[in-house]
Design a protein around this motif. Structure first.
Motif, PDB file in Angstrom:
ATOM      1  N   UNK A 128       0.812  -1.222   0.000  1.00  0.00           N
ATOM      2  CA  UNK A 128       0.000   0.000   0.000  1.00  0.00           C
ATOM      3  C   UNK A 128       0.843   1.269   0.000  1.00  0.00           C
ATOM      4  N   UNK A 129       2.073   1.195   0.514  1.00  0.00           N
ATOM      5  CA  UNK A 129       2.915   2.388   0.606  1.00  0.00           C
ATOM      6  C   UNK A 129       3.892   2.522  -0.554  1.00  0.00           C
ATOM      7  N   UNK A 130       3.820   1.620  -1.535  1.00  0.00           N
ATOM      8  CA  UNK A 130       4.759   1.660  -2.651  1.00  0.00           C
ATOM      9  C   UNK A 130       4.524   2.836  -3.578  1.00  0.00           C
ATOM     10  N   UNK A 131       5.572   3.214  -4.310  1.00  0.00           N
ATOM     11  CA  UNK A 131       5.472   4.270  -5.316  1.00  0.00           C
ATOM     12  C   UNK A 131       5.845   3.675  -6.670  1.00  0.00           C
ATOM     13  N   UNK A 132       5.376   4.287  -7.781  1.00  0.00           N
ATOM     14  CA  UNK A 132       5.721   3.758  -9.103  1.00  0.00           C
ATOM     15  C   UNK A 132       7.223   3.799  -9.353  1.00  0.00           C
ATOM     16  N   UNK A 133       7.689   2.857 -10.138  1.00  0.00           N
ATOM     17  CA  UNK A 133       9.103   2.844 -10.505  1.00  0.00           C
ATOM     18  C   UNK A 133       9.419   4.035 -11.395  1.00  0.00           C
ATOM     19  N   UNK A 134      10.621   4.578 -11.234  1.00  0.00           N
ATOM     20  CA  UNK A 134      11.057   5.686 -12.078  1.00  0.00           C
ATOM     21  C   UNK A 134      11.224   5.235 -13.521  1.00  0.00           C
ATOM     22  N   UNK A 135      10.977   6.155 -14.433  1.00  0.00           N
ATOM     23  CA  UNK A 135      11.089   5.882 -15.864  1.00  0.00           C
ATOM     24  C   UNK A 135      12.543   5.596 -16.226  1.00  0.00           C
ATOM     25  N   UNK A 136      12.786   4.452 -16.873  1.00  0.00           N
ATOM     26  CA  UNK A 136      14.156   4.084 -17.247  1.00  0.00           C
ATOM     27  C   UNK A 136      14.417   4.250 -18.740  1.00  0.00           C
ATOM     28  N   UNK A 137      13.635   5.092 -19.400  1.00  0.00           N
ATOM     29  CA  UNK A 137      13.818   5.313 -20.838  1.00  0.00           C
ATOM     30  C   UNK A 137      15.187   5.922 -21.130  1.00  0.00           C
ATOM     31  N   UNK A 138      15.753   5.532 -22.250  1.00  0.00           N
ATOM     32  CA  UNK A 138      17.042   6.075 -22.663  1.00  0.00           C
ATOM     33  C   UNK A 138      16.871   7.507 -23.169  1.00  0.00           C
ATOM     34  N   UNK A 139      17.780   8.377 -22.769  1.00  0.00           N
ATOM     35  CA  UNK A 139      17.767   9.781 -23.177  1.00  0.00           C
ATOM     36  C   UNK A 139      18.944  10.003 -24.129  1.00  0.00           C
ATOM     37  N   UNK A 140      18.684  10.247 -25.424  1.00  0.00           N
ATOM     38  CA  UNK A 140      19.790  10.420 -26.380  1.00  0.00           C
ATOM     39  C   UNK A 140      20.769  11.513 -25.985  1.00  0.00           C
ATOM     40  N   UNK A 141      20.287  12.540 -25.280  1.00  0.00           N
ATOM     41  CA  UNK A 141      21.167  13.656 -24.903  1.00  0.00           C
ATOM     42  C   UNK A 141      22.253  13.243 -23.926  1.00  0.00           C
TER      43      UNK A 141
END
Length: 480
Positions: A452-465
């Motif tokens: 119940x106290x969990x948060x969504x995982x951070x976005x691990x998308x690749x950033x070309x920059x």
């Protein structure tokens, strides 16, 4: 009493109070297996680690996360990764992931208590913006690399897309003078330099997460040659890497002794996760490997050592603790108080320093976000939901004729929930879920409360920059 004399007395008292705070050296080995130290496996040549462990307290139930970034998250913040968004793997080199900045890190907390803080080694907690890097998160100085892995000699890191760049920094400057020098030697030399120049009137906190013994498997030949009796080349190199790490720890502790800092110091040694048996590590008699929820992926090799602080030494401590507990434990050791009511960690000062009982009776192995898998511990019981991960067996010591890369790969099917009694069955041979459905139901309810106290995982998308070509060939902050 004159005002001047009163000020002098007060100043002297403050200085003495500060000087009496213990020094702390927190050493992290990367991917070190449960069975990859000499005090468990006579095949291993680790005289310095063996001496410190046997004279200190060997931690037999000290848990970490299955992977690098999540464990480092625990050490730095005292929070479980599923509470910070770092539960679903490691921080990729080109991903805008990081340890949340609203959290006060352990070096920031210790600086408030008068400590000089230094970091040497692997960060792996995000670097897309300067504010996520070590010298912005509480460290006075930093020498090391931001990413998860790189070449031990060139210090070049390559991401999954093939982008390559130097990943070695001194404070905020790209450090180009280390090419050709093995990282264990570099890090030991820097740690010794810090010790040599430390003002003894101030307490020291040095966080020393080595690159060793993470892949790639690389070591100077003299260390590999110490294991000529081992037929498998990968295992020979891996063992040599462990011995190079041991030598580095020996050189550092010798300098601490020579400078008189060891007289009032706590040394912590821990791995960040279990060993990758599919590379060359070994976790016997534990089941599983790095990246799994089995004990082999999550029960960490570790010990503490001190010449003066420990009231009980020379024994195997079986009290339950988790990586999140180091933060509040070190704060209490430093004479401070943990003022964060939401922190997952609990101080194990009494257990570690006095030999008392653990303050912990349960913890979260991990609760994944992207997949329906989790594991928790409550007392003797461990509940696993879904797949524990790849490499689910009891991998033997690497030898000719077996392919560690495919040994016990994730081709097994598992019931929705498995239940183990870790006290009676620490090697996880006997699933009790069918025999005790009422205990499974009880554990499932506890798991739901944790979730119940969990948060969504951070976005691990690749950033070309993030590509090093935009930063003079260096993996550098500045792209998020």
């Amino acid at each position: 009493m004159s005002l001047l004399r009163a000020v002098c007395i007060l100043t002297t008292f403050v200085i003495c109070e500060c000087a009496e705070k213990p020094h702390i050296v927190f050493i992290v080995a990367d991917d070190l297996g449960w069975n990859d130290v000499g005090f468990r496996n006579p095949q291993m040549i680790t005289p310095n680690l063996d001496r410190l462990a046997k004279a200190g307290v060997i931690l037999n139930s000290s848990y970490v996360q299955p992977l690098c970034s999540p464990s480092r998250n625990c050490f730095m913040s005292g929070y479980f990764p599923y509470h910070t968004g770092l539960q679903d793997g490691v921080i990729q080199t080109e991903a805008a992931q990081f340890l949340p900045v609203n959290l006060t890190t352990i070096p920031q907390k210790l600086k408030q208590l008068g400590y000089d803080t230094h970091m040497v080694g692997k960060w792996h907690l995000g670097f897309c913006n300067w504010k996520y890097t070590p010298t912005e998160r509480g460290f006075d100085t930093y020498l090391g690399y931001y990413s998860g892995m790189e070449d031990y000699f060139t210090h070049i890191s390559q991401n999954h897309g093939g982008d390559m760049g130097l990943d070695f920094h001194f404070n905020k400057t790209a450090y180009r003078d280390a090419n050709g020098t093995y990282s264990a030697h570099l890090f030991a030399d820097r740690a010794i330099e810090i010790i040599d120049n430390h003002d003894k009137s101030k307490p020291l906190y040095m966080y020393l997460p080595f690159q060793s013994v993470h892949e790639p498997l690389e070591v100077p030949p003299k260390y590999e040659n110490m294991y000529k009796n081992i037929e498998t080349k990968k295992r020979r190199i891996y063992c040599g890497m462990v011995t190079a790490l041991d030598e580095a720890v020996g050189n550092i502790t010798r300098t601490l002794e020579e400078k008189g800092l060891m007289d009032n110091l706590l040394l912590v040694f821990t791995t960040d996760n279990g060993g990758p048996t599919y590379k060359a590590a070994n976790n016997l008699p534990l089941r599983g490997a790095k990246a799994t929820l089995w004990e082999g992926g999550t029960k960490g090799t570790g010990f503490i050592y001190s010449k003066s602080l420990l009231k009980k030494t020379g024994y195997l401590n079986t009290g339950m603790m988790h990586a999140v507990d180091w933060y509040p434990t070190l704060v209490e050791l430093a004479g401070g108080e943990n003022t964060d009511p939401n922190m997952d960690g609990v101080s194990q000062y009494n257990m570690l320093i006095n030999g008392g009982a653990s303050k912990r009776n349960e913890f979260v192995y991990n609760i994944y976000d992207e997949i329906d898998a989790a594991a928790i511990r409550y007392g003797d019981l461990k509940l696993i939901q879904g797949s524990p991960g790849a490499h689910n067996g009891w991998a033997p010591l690497p030898h000719l004729g077996i392919d560690e890369g495919v040994y016990e790969a994730d081709n097994q099917t598992f019931p929705p929930f498995m239940l183990y009694n870790i006290t009676a069955d620490p090697t996880e041979h006997f699933d009790l879920s069918a025999m005790y459905p009422e205990l499974v139901d009880m554990m499932k309810k506890r798991l739901e409360i944790w979730k119940q106290s969990g948060v969504p995982a951070q976005d691990n998308s690749s950033i070309p920059a993030a590509n090093p070509k935009y930063y003079d060939g260096v993996w550098s902050p500045g792209w998020c």
